[in-house]
Design a protein around this motif. Structure first.
Motif, PDB file in Angstrom:
ATOM      1  N   LYS A 195      16.512  13.738   1.574  1.00  0.00           N
ATOM      2  CA  LYS A 195      15.694  13.598   0.670  1.00  0.00           C
ATOM      3  C   LYS A 195      13.749  12.760   1.397  1.00  0.00           C
ATOM      4  CE  LYS A 195      18.203  12.049  -2.929  1.00  0.00           C
ATOM      5  NZ  LYS A 195      18.196  11.777  -4.146  1.00  0.00           N
ATOM      6  N   THR A 196      13.923  11.884   1.718  1.00  0.00           N
ATOM      7  CA  THR A 196      13.332  11.010   2.909  1.00  0.00           C
ATOM      8  C   THR A 196      12.579  11.674   3.490  1.00  0.00           C
ATOM      9  OG1 THR A 196      14.587   9.000   2.276  1.00  0.00           O
ATOM     10  CG2 THR A 196      12.966   8.732   3.636  1.00  0.00           C
ATOM     11  N   TRP A 197      13.318  12.126   4.130  1.00  0.00           N
ATOM     12  CA  TRP A 197      12.690  13.150   5.312  1.00  0.00           C
ATOM     13  C   TRP A 197      11.264  13.937   5.167  1.00  0.00           C
ATOM     14  CZ3 TRP A 197      11.178  11.900  10.291  1.00  0.00           C
ATOM     15  CH2 TRP A 197      11.001  12.875  10.896  1.00  0.00           C
ATOM     16  N   HIS A 198      11.917  14.776   4.024  1.00  0.00           N
ATOM     17  CA  HIS A 198      11.643  16.524   3.807  1.00  0.00           C
ATOM     18  C   HIS A 198      10.676  16.257   2.689  1.00  0.00           C
ATOM     19  CE1 HIS A 198      13.465  18.941   6.446  1.00  0.00           C
ATOM     20  NE2 HIS A 198      14.312  17.720   6.014  1.00  0.00           N
ATOM     21  N   VAL A 199      10.792  14.542   1.438  1.00  0.00           N
ATOM     22  CA  VAL A 199       9.844  14.313   0.380  1.00  0.00           C
ATOM     23  C   VAL A 199       8.558  12.761   0.663  1.00  0.00           C
ATOM     24  CG1 VAL A 199      10.008  14.367  -1.818  1.00  0.00           C
ATOM     25  CG2 VAL A 199      11.280  15.474  -1.014  1.00  0.00           C
ATOM     26  N   THR A 200       9.877  12.278   1.222  1.00  0.00           N
ATOM     27  CA  THR A 200       8.770  10.997   0.258  1.00  0.00           C
ATOM     28  C   THR A 200       7.763  11.034   2.201  1.00  0.00           C
ATOM     29  OG1 THR A 200      10.871  10.286   0.041  1.00  0.00           O
ATOM     30  CG2 THR A 200       8.982   8.051   0.329  1.00  0.00           C
ATOM     31  N   LEU A 201       8.266  11.153   3.131  1.00  0.00           N
ATOM     32  CA  LEU A 201       7.367  10.794   3.914  1.00  0.00           C
ATOM     33  C   LEU A 201       5.917  12.046   4.101  1.00  0.00           C
ATOM     34  CD1 LEU A 201       9.525  10.354   7.336  1.00  0.00           C
ATOM     35  CD2 LEU A 201       7.726   8.859   5.917  1.00  0.00           C
ATOM     36  N   LEU A 231       1.246  -1.662   0.114  1.00  0.00           N
ATOM     37  CA  LEU A 231      -0.095  -0.283   0.402  1.00  0.00           C
ATOM     38  C   LEU A 231       1.019   1.183  -0.267  1.00  0.00           C
ATOM     39  CD1 LEU A 231      -3.035  -0.820   2.477  1.00  0.00           C
ATOM     40  CD2 LEU A 231      -2.824  -1.088  -0.363  1.00  0.00           C
ATOM     41  N   TYR A 232       1.871   1.298   0.650  1.00  0.00           N
ATOM     42  CA  TYR A 232       2.962   2.252   0.659  1.00  0.00           C
ATOM     43  C   TYR A 232       3.704   2.616  -0.116  1.00  0.00           C
ATOM     44  CZ  TYR A 232       1.602   3.064   5.683  1.00  0.00           C
ATOM     45  OH  TYR A 232       0.892   3.086   6.702  1.00  0.00           O
ATOM     46  N   LEU A 233       3.933   1.236  -1.158  1.00  0.00           N
ATOM     47  CA  LEU A 233       4.567   1.796  -2.162  1.00  0.00           C
ATOM     48  C   LEU A 233       3.935   2.153  -3.503  1.00  0.00           C
ATOM     49  CD1 LEU A 233       6.695  -1.714  -2.682  1.00  0.00           C
ATOM     50  CD2 LEU A 233       7.955   0.084  -2.430  1.00  0.00           C
ATOM     51  N   ALA A 234       2.689   1.666  -3.072  1.00  0.00           N
ATOM     52  CA  ALA A 234       2.085   2.647  -4.388  1.00  0.00           C
ATOM     53  C   ALA A 234       1.313   4.124  -3.686  1.00  0.00           C
ATOM     54  CB  ALA A 234       0.770   2.233  -4.748  1.00  0.00           C
ATOM     55  N   ALA A 235       1.513   4.484  -2.871  1.00  0.00           N
ATOM     56  CA  ALA A 235       1.485   5.779  -2.216  1.00  0.00           C
ATOM     57  C   ALA A 235       2.755   6.284  -2.770  1.00  0.00           C
ATOM     58  CB  ALA A 235       1.296   6.031  -0.630  1.00  0.00           C
ATOM     59  N   LEU A 236       3.929   5.733  -2.841  1.00  0.00           N
ATOM     60  CA  LEU A 236       5.136   6.357  -3.046  1.00  0.00           C
ATOM     61  C   LEU A 236       5.503   6.503  -4.448  1.00  0.00           C
ATOM     62  CD1 LEU A 236       7.806   3.790  -1.198  1.00  0.00           C
ATOM     63  CD2 LEU A 236       6.768   6.640  -0.741  1.00  0.00           C
ATOM     64  N   THR A 237       4.627   6.085  -5.432  1.00  0.00           N
ATOM     65  CA  THR A 237       4.887   6.604  -6.948  1.00  0.00           C
ATOM     66  C   THR A 237       3.838   7.706  -7.118  1.00  0.00           C
ATOM     67  OG1 THR A 237       2.490   4.744  -7.107  1.00  0.00           O
ATOM     68  CG2 THR A 237       4.451   3.596  -7.728  1.00  0.00           C
ATOM     69  N   GLY A 238       2.408   8.503  -6.450  1.00  0.00           N
ATOM     70  CA  GLY A 238       2.370   9.487  -6.575  1.00  0.00           C
ATOM     71  C   GLY A 238       3.031  10.167  -6.161  1.00  0.00           C
ATOM     72  N   ILE A 239       4.039  10.240  -5.653  1.00  0.00           N
ATOM     73  CA  ILE A 239       5.660  11.363  -5.244  1.00  0.00           C
ATOM     74  C   ILE A 239       5.623  12.175  -6.870  1.00  0.00           C
ATOM     75  CG2 ILE A 239       6.799  12.546  -4.594  1.00  0.00           C
ATOM     76  CD1 ILE A 239       6.360  10.288  -2.271  1.00  0.00           C
ATOM     77  N   ASN A 240       5.375  13.812  -6.270  1.00  0.00           N
ATOM     78  CA  ASN A 240       6.335  14.179  -7.621  1.00  0.00           C
ATOM     79  C   ASN A 240       8.078  14.513  -8.465  1.00  0.00           C
ATOM     80  OD1 ASN A 240       6.541  16.072  -9.820  1.00  0.00           O
ATOM     81  ND2 ASN A 240       5.480  17.729  -8.941  1.00  0.00           N
ATOM     82  N   LYS A 241       8.329  13.615  -9.552  1.00  0.00           N
ATOM     83  CA  LYS A 241       9.187  13.648  -9.605  1.00  0.00           C
ATOM     84  C   LYS A 241      10.125  14.780  -9.261  1.00  0.00           C
ATOM     85  CE  LYS A 241       8.424   8.828  -9.574  1.00  0.00           C
ATOM     86  NZ  LYS A 241       9.256   7.759  -8.384  1.00  0.00           N
TER      87      LYS A 241
END
Length: 315
Positions: A220-226, A194-204
């Motif tokens: 990047k994980t803390w300020h963009v991914t999460l 479910l979280y991997l699916a959500a990760l695909t929606g983040i603007n590259k």
């Protein structure tokens, strides 16, 4: 000035033509919705009439409607039973410990998202979510074969090197740890999907901007991914809090034994014991209704708190 639309006006003709075109294009979707709607009506809403059993002196031969009303006497009886409080305590305890493992699927998704070798990533993803499709009956058998004190594989290996056997399934503390660990192994991979699916929606482009600013992977994980998967995290967390009073039947039932029955008896197994084995259907229904009401209260409370803090929720 009020605009009047006559029956022969061009605007009305266009609107009617557009409506007809909509139904001509979308009618297959409405036909497909009939099946899930019928499922929920037949298996979710119609059985709600059985809730009346909790308020009646239920007689299986008279049926629900002919049985006399008992008011709240059934609830007074269950609140006087020490076994009910023990089952409620165990349910909340095990679900709270399960709640502490909530970040594990998030961590797995973040780690898997950083892997750049595609074949390794696909294989790891498959191996981690595959246990979700294994029945708890099989998982319980595997746990017994691996962790049994006398003939379990792990304890036989420990005995072979001179280490005393560890009673994983007999000591309450070790049983609780085994229960929680088995739950993580069984469901963490599915949550990770479910979280991997959500990760695909983040603007590259956000990652590209972070690279230009010299951000490290951790930054990047803390300020963009999460922040990108924050809505998904909030929704799943609220749903898990709403299930604090609910617990599946299969996992505690297949992992329980007489040594740890004081800690493995939960509401779902208590309803089975009282309602099916003892044929006290009114008490079993009242316990199930109480469980649902408490779960609804917890869900609405978590939703309200989330709205106040993050202005996000599921409703």
């Amino acid at each position: 000035m009020k605009t009047e639309v006559h029956l022969n006006s061009p605007a009305l003709a266009v609107a009617m033509k557009g409506g007809a075109g909509y139904w001509r294009r979308q009618w297959p979707l409405y036909i497909m919705m009939i099946i899930p709607m019928a499922f929920f009506i037949v298996f979710r809403y119609i059985p709600m009439a059985g809730v009346l059993v909790a308020f009646k002196d239920y007689n299986i031969f008279k049926g629900i409607w002919a049985s006399p009303w008992a008011g709240f006497d059934v609830f007074k009886e269950i609140f006087s039973l020490p076994e009910f409080y023990k089952a409620l305590r165990n349910t909340l305890m095990l679900n709270f410990l399960g709640l502490l493992t909530f970040p594990i699927p998030i961590v797995l998704a973040l780690m898997l998202n950083e892997i750049r070798v595609h074949w390794y990533k696909r294989v790891s993803q498959t191996l981690m979510y595959l246990p979700h499709f294994i029945s708890w009956v099989i998982v319980g058998g595997m746990a017994i074969e691996l962790l049994s004190t006398n003939y379990g594989t792990i304890n036989q290996m420990l005995n072979a090197i001179g280490v005393p056997a560890i009673p994983f399934l007999e000591k309450p503390a070790l049983w609780v740890a085994t229960y929680v660990g088995a739950g993580v192994w069984h469901s963490a991979g599915w949550g990770m999907i479910l979280y991997l699916a959500a990760l695909t929606g983040i603007n590259k482009e956000l990652y590209e901007a972070a690279d230009m600013d010299g951000a490290t992977r951790m930054r990047k994980t803390w300020h963009v991914t999460l922040p990108g998967i924050k809505p998904t995290i909030i929704v799943l967390f609220i749903l898990q809090i709403g299930n604090m009073a609910n617990i599946g039947f299969e996992q505690p039932y297949v992992l329980t034994n007489n040594y740890v029955s004081d800690y493995s008896q939960v509401i779902s197994t208590y309803v089975y014991t009282v309602g099916i084995q003892s044929a006290r259907f009114a008490i079993a229904t009242a316990v199930g209704l109480f469980q649902s009401v408490v779960g609804l209260i917890l869900l609405l409370t978590a939703e309200l708190i989330s709205r106040k803090i993050n202005n996000q929720g599921i409703f």
